[in-house]
Design a protein around this motif. Sequence first.
Motif, PDB file in Angstrom:
ATOM      1  N   ASP A 167     -11.586   7.217   2.839  1.00  0.00           N
ATOM      2  CA  ASP A 167     -11.452   5.774   2.956  1.00  0.00           C
ATOM      3  C   ASP A 167     -12.555   5.108   2.138  1.00  0.00           C
ATOM      4  N   VAL A 168     -12.170   4.391   1.091  1.00  0.00           N
ATOM      5  CA  VAL A 168     -13.136   3.733   0.194  1.00  0.00           C
ATOM      6  C   VAL A 168     -13.240   2.260   0.571  1.00  0.00           C
ATOM      7  N   SER A 169     -14.461   1.812   0.852  1.00  0.00           N
ATOM      8  CA  SER A 169     -14.655   0.441   1.332  1.00  0.00           C
ATOM      9  C   SER A 169     -15.176  -0.518   0.282  1.00  0.00           C
ATOM     10  N   GLY A 170     -15.863  -0.023  -0.753  1.00  0.00           N
ATOM     11  CA  GLY A 170     -16.391  -0.952  -1.737  1.00  0.00           C
ATOM     12  C   GLY A 170     -17.219  -0.279  -2.815  1.00  0.00           C
ATOM     13  N   PHE A 171     -17.782  -1.124  -3.675  1.00  0.00           N
ATOM     14  CA  PHE A 171     -18.488  -0.641  -4.870  1.00  0.00           C
ATOM     15  C   PHE A 171     -19.730  -1.500  -5.099  1.00  0.00           C
ATOM     16  N   VAL A 172     -20.825  -0.855  -5.471  1.00  0.00           N
ATOM     17  CA  VAL A 172     -22.059  -1.561  -5.786  1.00  0.00           C
ATOM     18  C   VAL A 172     -22.252  -1.522  -7.293  1.00  0.00           C
ATOM     19  N   LEU A 173     -22.503  -2.690  -7.883  1.00  0.00           N
ATOM     20  CA  LEU A 173     -22.683  -2.802  -9.329  1.00  0.00           C
ATOM     21  C   LEU A 173     -24.164  -2.752  -9.696  1.00  0.00           C
ATOM     22  N   ALA A 174     -24.427  -2.490 -10.957  1.00  0.00           N
ATOM     23  CA  ALA A 174     -25.804  -2.352 -11.429  1.00  0.00           C
ATOM     24  C   ALA A 174     -26.600  -3.652 -11.271  1.00  0.00           C
ATOM     25  N   GLY A 176     -26.444  -5.561  -8.736  1.00  0.00           N
ATOM     26  CA  GLY A 176     -26.660  -5.806  -7.318  1.00  0.00           C
ATOM     27  C   GLY A 176     -25.462  -6.326  -6.563  1.00  0.00           C
ATOM     28  N   ARG A 177     -24.434  -6.742  -7.255  1.00  0.00           N
ATOM     29  CA  ARG A 177     -23.241  -7.243  -6.560  1.00  0.00           C
ATOM     30  C   ARG A 177     -22.522  -6.116  -5.843  1.00  0.00           C
ATOM     31  N   ARG A 178     -21.931  -6.449  -4.680  1.00  0.00           N
ATOM     32  CA  ARG A 178     -21.124  -5.496  -3.927  1.00  0.00           C
ATOM     33  C   ARG A 178     -19.697  -6.037  -3.878  1.00  0.00           C
ATOM     34  N   ILE A 179     -18.782  -5.286  -4.435  1.00  0.00           N
ATOM     35  CA  ILE A 179     -17.375  -5.676  -4.458  1.00  0.00           C
ATOM     36  C   ILE A 179     -16.683  -4.892  -3.343  1.00  0.00           C
ATOM     37  N   MET A 180     -16.432  -5.559  -2.229  1.00  0.00           N
ATOM     38  CA  MET A 180     -15.906  -4.899  -1.049  1.00  0.00           C
ATOM     39  C   MET A 180     -14.419  -5.230  -0.876  1.00  0.00           C
ATOM     40  N   LEU A 181     -13.688  -4.292  -0.302  1.00  0.00           N
ATOM     41  CA  LEU A 181     -12.281  -4.557   0.008  1.00  0.00           C
ATOM     42  C   LEU A 181     -12.167  -5.699   1.000  1.00  0.00           C
ATOM     43  N   PHE A 206      -3.223  10.209  -6.262  1.00  0.00           N
ATOM     44  CA  PHE A 206      -3.186  10.680  -4.883  1.00  0.00           C
ATOM     45  C   PHE A 206      -1.756  10.647  -4.354  1.00  0.00           C
ATOM     46  N   GLY A 207      -1.505  11.435  -3.313  1.00  0.00           N
ATOM     47  CA  GLY A 207      -0.170  11.485  -2.745  1.00  0.00           C
ATOM     48  C   GLY A 207       0.188  10.241  -1.968  1.00  0.00           C
ATOM     49  N   THR A 208      -0.792   9.666  -1.267  1.00  0.00           N
ATOM     50  CA  THR A 208      -0.598   8.446  -0.480  1.00  0.00           C
ATOM     51  C   THR A 208      -1.801   7.540  -0.690  1.00  0.00           C
ATOM     52  N   VAL A 209      -1.540   6.260  -0.962  1.00  0.00           N
ATOM     53  CA  VAL A 209      -2.612   5.265  -1.105  1.00  0.00           C
ATOM     54  C   VAL A 209      -2.211   4.035  -0.300  1.00  0.00           C
ATOM     55  N   LEU A 210      -3.098   3.611   0.606  1.00  0.00           N
ATOM     56  CA  LEU A 210      -2.845   2.439   1.448  1.00  0.00           C
ATOM     57  C   LEU A 210      -3.950   1.418   1.207  1.00  0.00           C
ATOM     58  N   SER A 211      -3.560   0.165   1.002  1.00  0.00           N
ATOM     59  CA  SER A 211      -4.485  -0.920   0.707  1.00  0.00           C
ATOM     60  C   SER A 211      -4.458  -1.953   1.840  1.00  0.00           C
ATOM     61  N   PRO A 212      -5.238  -3.030   1.725  1.00  0.00           N
ATOM     62  CA  PRO A 212      -5.157  -4.092   2.731  1.00  0.00           C
ATOM     63  C   PRO A 212      -3.761  -4.707   2.863  1.00  0.00           C
ATOM     64  N   ASN A 220      -9.984  -3.424   5.227  1.00  0.00           N
ATOM     65  CA  ASN A 220     -11.300  -3.304   4.598  1.00  0.00           C
ATOM     66  C   ASN A 220     -11.496  -2.020   3.805  1.00  0.00           C
ATOM     67  N   HIS A 221     -10.396  -1.321   3.468  1.00  0.00           N
ATOM     68  CA  HIS A 221     -10.587  -0.082   2.698  1.00  0.00           C
ATOM     69  C   HIS A 221      -9.291   0.380   2.042  1.00  0.00           C
ATOM     70  N   PHE A 222      -9.455   1.222   1.029  1.00  0.00           N
ATOM     71  CA  PHE A 222      -8.362   2.021   0.479  1.00  0.00           C
ATOM     72  C   PHE A 222      -8.348   3.345   1.240  1.00  0.00           C
ATOM     73  N   HIS A 223      -7.202   3.699   1.775  1.00  0.00           N
ATOM     74  CA  HIS A 223      -7.009   5.047   2.305  1.00  0.00           C
ATOM     75  C   HIS A 223      -6.317   5.849   1.212  1.00  0.00           C
ATOM     76  N   MET A 224      -6.885   7.014   0.861  1.00  0.00           N
ATOM     77  CA  MET A 224      -6.309   7.853  -0.191  1.00  0.00           C
ATOM     78  C   MET A 224      -6.270   9.283   0.305  1.00  0.00           C
ATOM     79  N   ASP A 225      -5.086   9.892   0.248  1.00  0.00           N
ATOM     80  CA  ASP A 225      -4.977  11.285   0.664  1.00  0.00           C
ATOM     81  C   ASP A 225      -4.003  12.026  -0.239  1.00  0.00           C
ATOM     82  N   MET A 226      -3.918  13.348  -0.033  1.00  0.00           N
ATOM     83  CA  MET A 226      -3.119  14.194  -0.917  1.00  0.00           C
ATOM     84  C   MET A 226      -1.758  14.553  -0.319  1.00  0.00           C
ATOM     85  N   SER A 227      -1.394  13.928   0.807  1.00  0.00           N
ATOM     86  CA  SER A 227      -0.068  14.178   1.369  1.00  0.00           C
ATOM     87  C   SER A 227       0.936  13.234   0.712  1.00  0.00           C
TER      88      SER A 227
END
Length: 233
Positions: A167-174, A176-181, A206-212, A220-227
């Motif tokens: 489950d990926v919730s966000g990204f931090v940039l160089a 300092g910004r945080r780009i969150m789901l 990925f086999g399955t990807v779920l977004s907001p 608040n996250h990307f769910h990513m799995d291989m099913s």
Amino acid sequence: MAIPSFLRPRTLLAAAAALALSACFSTPEAMKRSGSKPVAASGTKRPQPPLASSFASPDAQQCAIDLKQAGVRFTPLPNQDHGGGCSSIDSVKLLDIGTPVTNLGAMTCPLAKSFAAWAQYAVKPAARKYFGTEVVKIETYGTYSCRNIYGGRSGRLSQHAYSNAIDVSGFVLADGRRIMLDGGWQGDRASQDFLRALHKSACRRFGTVLSPDYNAAHYNHFHMDMSGNGYCR
């Protein structure tokens, strides 16, 4: 025929040596490398059936080779039956994929391979394109968790219960910004474009990807799995 008494000590020593060698060769290589020690038997724990050592199948071995060739640092983990139907089979602990990632636990090797490639070939270029800077951290809610599907009514175990989801919730940039789901998915134009580009790329890996957009449990996250077979929402 009885063994002569003068031969018995030598015979017993040979038998003991054979047993020692047998014990060594039955120990999973991943456990020997990690320095794991067998857990002493306890009357309070139900013994689990033995599992094969990790990376025993040709597919798993090829996956490990692919990770090494991609420059990914990882540690193979011993196969585990966690009980309740939950398990970690042919899984790894990612150590370095080129970008720091939070909360990583056991991941099946195919999941680790797809995630490392997604971080390298989707996340990094998208940050440069939409923000003109680098991603310095990927934030997640983790991988393995022995639980049912969130927001589902089937009572089925989640792919997290098999170490086969992240489950990926966000990204931090160089800068300092945080780009969150949570907030970014419906945020400013750059954040929306960035996150949707990553979602689209993930759906190809990925086999399955779920977004907001899927349901409230994934706000608040990307769910990513291989099913699954390319299920993307």
